[in-house]
Design a protein around this motif. Structure first.
Motif, short mmCIF file in Angstrom:
data_model
loop_
_atom_site.label_atom_id
_atom_site.label_comp_id
_atom_site.label_asym_id
_atom_site.label_seq_id
_atom_site.Cartn_x
_atom_site.Cartn_y
_atom_site.Cartn_z
N TYR A 15 78.02 67.56 35.45
CA TYR A 15 76.86 68.43 35.67
C TYR A 15 77.33 69.86 35.66
O TYR A 15 78.40 70.17 36.17
CB TYR A 15 76.21 68.16 37.03
CG TYR A 15 75.49 66.85 37.11
CD1 TYR A 15 74.31 66.64 36.40
CD2 TYR A 15 75.98 65.83 37.91
CE1 TYR A 15 73.64 65.45 36.47
CE2 TYR A 15 75.32 64.61 38.00
CZ TYR A 15 74.15 64.44 37.28
OH TYR A 15 73.48 63.26 37.35
N SER A 49 75.18 57.27 43.08
CA SER A 49 73.80 57.45 42.60
C SER A 49 73.76 57.78 41.13
O SER A 49 72.93 57.28 40.37
CB SER A 49 73.09 58.55 43.38
OG SER A 49 72.82 58.11 44.69
N ASN A 53 71.81 55.75 38.31
CA ASN A 53 70.83 56.41 37.43
C ASN A 53 71.14 56.15 35.96
O ASN A 53 70.23 55.92 35.15
CB ASN A 53 70.80 57.92 37.68
CG ASN A 53 70.14 58.25 39.02
OD1 ASN A 53 69.38 57.45 39.55
ND2 ASN A 53 70.46 59.41 39.57
N LEU A 58 67.86 56.27 33.71
CA LEU A 58 67.20 57.51 34.11
C LEU A 58 67.99 58.72 33.63
O LEU A 58 67.50 59.82 33.63
CB LEU A 58 67.09 57.59 35.64
CG LEU A 58 66.09 56.65 36.29
CD1 LEU A 58 66.18 56.77 37.80
CD2 LEU A 58 64.68 56.98 35.82
N ASP A 59 69.24 58.50 33.28
CA ASP A 59 70.12 59.60 32.95
C ASP A 59 71.09 59.11 31.87
O ASP A 59 71.22 57.91 31.66
CB ASP A 59 70.89 60.01 34.22
CG ASP A 59 71.32 61.48 34.17
OD1 ASP A 59 71.19 62.09 33.09
OD2 ASP A 59 71.78 61.99 35.21
N ASP A 78 64.70 58.61 24.15
CA ASP A 78 63.84 58.66 25.35
C ASP A 78 62.86 57.51 25.38
O ASP A 78 62.66 56.84 26.39
CB ASP A 78 63.06 59.98 25.39
CG ASP A 78 63.76 61.01 26.25
OD1 ASP A 78 64.91 60.73 26.67
OD2 ASP A 78 63.16 62.08 26.49
N THR A 82 62.59 54.40 27.99
CA THR A 82 61.38 54.10 28.73
C THR A 82 61.08 52.60 28.63
O THR A 82 60.80 51.93 29.63
CB THR A 82 60.19 54.90 28.16
OG1 THR A 82 60.49 56.29 28.28
CG2 THR A 82 58.91 54.60 28.90
N ARG A 85 63.51 50.57 30.73
CA ARG A 85 63.16 50.55 32.16
C ARG A 85 61.95 49.66 32.40
O ARG A 85 61.87 48.90 33.36
CB ARG A 85 62.82 51.98 32.64
CG ARG A 85 63.99 52.93 32.63
CD ARG A 85 63.70 54.16 33.49
NE ARG A 85 62.54 54.91 33.04
CZ ARG A 85 62.60 55.94 32.19
NH1 ARG A 85 63.77 56.33 31.70
NH2 ARG A 85 61.51 56.57 31.84
#
Lengths: 235, 789
Positions: A15, A49, A53, A58-59, A78, A82, A85
């Motif tokens: 990050y 975490s 993720n 999610l990441d 993306d 989706t 998930r």
């Protein structure tokens, strides 16, 4: 041991906060096996975490590989993420994340509407002993009850994996136990691969395996020969 | 100076909320701009008119006679409260301009010799005034000169008593009497076809056989004089000379049109800005209550640190004031700019020698004060909640929003709606007041559009009624004095005339009880087919043998109904009084009208068959020949051409409406955008967590946005019928403001106008939702889920 559902190789996540580079994950090699209940332990900022993720779609990792069965999650669009998930993953969060404008039943139905092979919402709620409170709105439920509805919502689509981020973090010990009981029961009865993040070390003994994170790396993987029941957990 | 920490937070909040702040500021700016524009234009126009009137001694009372001796001058001057008077000769003439096929109408007015007129002085724009002895010298009004490109040194021809004479222009002038110069039979000024020119008195009296006589008098009265007394005295003096029917400045055409324009500006100032201020207050309320909800813990912390309740309240009030100031700045600049533009348009449309652009500071303070007051009022509740929030409570998270199982649950059981729709429905009903106000705000845009667009429909309807149902003649010719029946035969015999219908007009005062109206009484033949009297449903009615038909406005102003008796004062017949029965009510959009059977009018006037003119239909192919004949026919004093009149009317009105509509569409789009964009942003802020959760569960971006969109769509849809209704109401009130004795505008709103208004608003709503949708697409799933609400 069953075959691995998730495999990660040299998984790295960096990050950028301002000019500071934070290595949240620093080359993680790991597996999560079908049907197992794994507890991910570690202090804040250890990367657990971030790991969850990425595994949950999610990441995306900065580098390295993460595969779900034979699918490389790192390269999915993306839209594909989706769908991933929607079809394979159930999430449970520390703060429940129920939709306040929907009742317990409706919160579960929210997911079953878009799933391929869901269980009826009532059944999912019954698995967490919430079938009697189906018509209540989140504001009318206690924290433990809300978390159980969140679990029902996560499992109602019969996901292959259930990813729980501090599911008992906001609860007192008594309600925490009830939530853990619901999770172990689902893992046992449905065979759902379950990963639970916690920094409560006392919970470690209910898992098949305990994966400890430190500084973005896996420090230790411990296999429990002797698992205990959630009711035996001493907080 | 070091800014204190709270003010730093203030500036950062303002910067962070820039898009929403701007949306609110824009709505406020619209209110400020319309207020400054309308009040500013009102003041400029009024001030300009008053100054022009004052400096050029515009008359307060007007009268005419057939031929009165000049020695009446002293008697007229002796009427109490009369300050000055001017006896003139004023005659309608036909004008023949080279290169122009049809004859133009004109008005020749005498100028006194060797001195300025005491009343209605001229402003000399170019050249000079005519010399007393030069029979061919004239000064023309600027509009007519400009329309034909005339300069001093140019010339044109006019027909005096059938004699064509070339007139040399020596000067171009402006007159306070003709700021708004409207020709006979026209509905809007047509400077090309209506010219006023001034000639030396001596020349005029020679041309019209008026030596030692006058036929027109204008006078000024003391400021607080009772003009009714002056009018009575003047009528008395002129009565033996075919005079009577003196009238007040209020009834002077140019003045009355300016009055109507001023009324309209006034109506705009009172109707439009409050809408924007109310909407802005609501928007401020919406974003501030959200901001305070988000700042809850910070408020608690501030108080725990020892900040006073009032300081915290002031902090939020300052934010509102900052937003208002932005709005006031934008609104003031655009209001000033638009006001200048509008005043310039006035300068072109009306003939003023100068233009006073009145921009008083008090107006800006007023607009600013009202805006800040509206915004702070909108914020009051939220600010108060920040003041009263106890710190201990503030530092705990708020209780989760409770929902009730209302009838939405029943929708659920029907099973038609998805959980996503149920979410939208519940959220909508959870904040009924907010949803309602959002709906109301949106409906205001619809209403505003209808209010600005309906005039197209009304004018269209009006044109159809006037030109295609009532007055279908190609032209109306007016004789200089009433003629016998042979004049009709002569008119019918002119080249190209296919049909000729006679009419007779006489000035009257109609009285009922203490109510009184001055107008023309028109005699028509029952078999009239070109010009027809229409009933209230626009069906033609024939004038019955006896009795009078009144136009609707006359009937309502005099409180008369069919069967009742009206007292008719014949102004050209020594003010003789006659009682006449009202036999019908007619629709008429222009002027005040009363109609009788031609025979009945003849009987009333007791002088046998006389006609004032004829309405004719013409073979287009023979127009040139007809015009030639008309130009050389002494008895014809004016000709009104319906087609030219209609086109000119349509063009003028459409130009005006198009300008106004553009402004209103912009305003409506700004309101819609302000309301919908802010609602969507607030919703997004409140529900980010919810929506992010949905994304986590595997709902697509489109599905997640649909929750937001469904709710806003419901609001926007519900706003349509409400907007139509409010729009109808606003249009009605605007229309009431437009009603005058000069013209009436019917309230007609076509379905297409409702549809256009709705489409514009829906498009603006879709655009604002799409902007917010992009934010939904870029929700940070992880961050949102990690934070506690």
């Amino acid at each position: 041991m069953n075959e691995a559902v998730f495999t990660t190789r040299n998984l790295t996540k960096i990050y950028l906060t301002g000019d500071v580079e934070v290595r949240a994950l620093n080359g993680v090699d790991s597996e999560l096996y079908g049907g197992e209940l794994a507890v991910l332990l570690g202090p804040s900022g250890s990367g657990k975490s971030t790991f969850l993720n990425i595994v949950g779609g999610l990441d995306r990792p900065t580098s390295g590989q993460v595969t779900f069965r034979d699918q490389d999650l790192a390269t999915l669009s993306d839209g594909k993420l989706t769908l991933y998930r929607r079809n394979h993953v159930g999430f449970v969060f520390q703060f429940y994340n129920l939709i306040p404008s929907l009742t317990a039943w409706e919160n579960v139905a929210l997911v079953t509407e878009v799933a391929d092979n869901p269980m009826p919402p009532e059944e999912a709620l019954a698995m967490v002993d919430m079938e009697k409170r189906m018509t209540h709105f989140p504001a009318q439920l206690s924290g433990g009850e809300q978390q159980r509805v969140a679990i029902a919502r996560a499992i109602a689509k019969r996901p292959e994996v259930l990813l729980c981020d501090e599911p008992t973090g906001a609860l007192d010990s008594k309600t925490g136990v009830i939530v853990l009981e619901a999770l172990t029961r689902i893992n046992r009865e449905l065979g759902t691969t379950t990963a639970i993040i916690t920094h409560n070390a006392a919970i470690r003994n209910i898992a098949h395996r305990v994966i400890s994170f430190i500084d973005g790396k896996i420090a230790e993987v411990q296999v429990n020969d002797q698992r205990i029941e959630p009711s035996e957990v001493v907080w | 100076m070091i800014m204190n920490m709270l003010d730093r937070k203030l500036v950062r909040d303002f910067v962070r909320l820039w898009a929403q702040s701007l949306a609110i500021a824009m709505v406020l700016a619209c209110g400020v701009a319309t207020l400054i524009l309308s009040v500013g234009a009102y003041r400029s126009l009024e001030e300009t008119r008053a100054t022009f009137y004052d400096r050029y001694r515009f008359a307060t009372v007007f009268a005419s006679a057939v031929r009165a001796p000049r020695h009446l001058k002293s008697r007229i001057a002796d009427i109490p409260d009369v300050l000055s008077s001017e006896l003139r000769i004023a005659e309608p003439v036909l004008i023949d301009v080279e290169g122009m096929r049809e004859p133009a109408s004109g008005m020749a007015i005498s100028l006194p010799e060797f001195r300025d007129p005491a009343v209605n002085r001229l402003y000399l724009r170019r050249g000079r005034l005519p010399e007393p002895e030069r029979s061919s010298e004239v000064a023309v009004v600027e509009t007519f000169a400009d329309a034909h490109g005339f300069e001093p040194g140019d010339s044109f021809e006019a027909i005096f008593n059938g004699r064509k004479q070339r007139l040399n222009i020596v000067g171009v002038v402006l007159s306070p009497e003709y700021i708004y110069a409207i020709g006979p039979g026209d509905m809007v000024p047509d400077p090309r076809r209506f010219g006023i020119f001034f000639m030396p008195e001596k020349v005029m009296s020679g041309l019209f056989d008026m030596e030692g006589a006058f036929n027109d008098v204008v006078l000024t009265a003391a400021r607080d004089a009772d003009t009714r007394v002056i009018i009575d005295r003047l009528d008395e003096i002129l009565k033996p000379y075919g005079g009577g029917g003196a009238y007040d400045r209020e009834d002077q055409i140019s003045h009355a049109f300016l009055d109507a324009e001023l009324d309209q500006l006034n109506a705009m100032a009172t109707v439009i800005p409050p809408i924007f201020l109310a909407v802005a207050a609501f928007l401020v309320n919406m974003i501030l209550s959200r901001l305070i909800a988000l700042d809850r813990e910070q408020i608690g912390l501030l108080k725990a640190l020892g900040y006073r309740n009032l300081t915290v309240g002031m902090h939020y009030a300052k934010l509102v004031i900052l937003i208002s100031l932005a709005g006031i700045l934008i609104g003031s600049v655009s209001g000033w700019w638009l006001g200048r533009g509008l005043t310039r348009i006035y300068a072109q449309f009306y003939s003023f020698p100068f233009l006073i652009f009145r921009q008083s500071v008090d107006l800006y303070f007023l607009a600013g004060g009202v805006s800040i007051a509206a915004a702070v009022a909108g914020a009051a509740k939220s600010i108060w909640s920040s003041v009263t929030l106890p710190p201990a409570v503030a530092m705990r998270p708020p209780a989760p929003t409770t929902y009730r199982n209302t009838f939405v649950g029943a929708l659920q059981r029907i099973g038609v709606f998805s959980q996503l729709s149920i979410m939208a429905f519940r959220h909508l009903l959870r904040w009924p007041v907010r949803s309602f106000l959002t709906m109301l705000g949106t409906s205001m845009s619809v209403a505003l559009l209808i209010t600005s667009l309906f005039s197209y429909d009304s004018i269209d309807y009006m044109i159809d009624a006037i030109f295609f149902r009532a007055d279908r003649q190609d032209a109306t010719i007016t004789f200089s004095v009433d003629r016998g029946p042979q004049a009709l035969i002569a008119a019918a015999a002119m080249p190209g005339v296919m049909r000729a219908e006679p009419y007779r007009m006489t000035p009257v005062n109609l009285r009922h009880g203490h109510r009184e109206l001055r107008m023309s009484l028109t005699g028509v033949t029952p078999d009239s087919d070109l010009s027809r009297v229409l009933d209230l449903d626009l069906f033609p009615v024939a004038a019955p043998e006896n009795g009078v038909i009144l136009s609707e406005r006359v009937a309502s102003k005099l409180k008369l109904e069919p069967g009742m008796t009206v007292e008719v004062e014949l102004l050209e017949r020594d003010k003789r009084l006659e009682d006449v029965t009202v036999v019908g009510v007619a629709q008429s959009y222009i002027g005040l009208n009363a109609y009788m059977h031609l025979d009945a009018l003849d009987r009333l006037l007791r002088d046998g068959r006389q006609i004032s003119g004829a309405r004719i239909s013409v073979d287009e192919a023979m127009l040139d020949e007809l015009y030639d004949v008309i130009k050389s026919t002494p008895v014809i004093s004016s000709i009104a051409l319906q087609g030219v009149s209609r086109d000119r009317f349509r063009a003028t009105i459409e130009e005006n409406i198009t300008t106004m509509s553009t402004i209103y569409v912009t305003l409506a789009v700004i309101i819609t955008f302000g309301v919908i964009y802010n609602s969507a942003r607030i919703q997004l802020s409140e529900r980010a967590r919810e929506l992010a959760s949905l994304r986590v569960f595997g709902f697509t971006k489109a599905e997640v946005s649909s929750v937001l969109i469904i709710e806003l769509a419901l609001i926007v849809l519900a706003a349509q019928p409400v907007g139509w209704l409010v729009g109808y109401g606003l249009s009605w009130s605007v229309m009431q403001g437009l009603q005058s004795d000069l013209f009436r505008v019917p309230l007609i709103i076509y379905t297409s106008t409702y549809a256009t208004a709705s489409l514009v608003v829906i498009a603006a709503a879709v655009a604002s939702v799409l902007i917010v949708r992009r934010r939904v697409d870029h929700l940070d799933l992880i961050r949102v889920l990690k934070t506690r609400e």
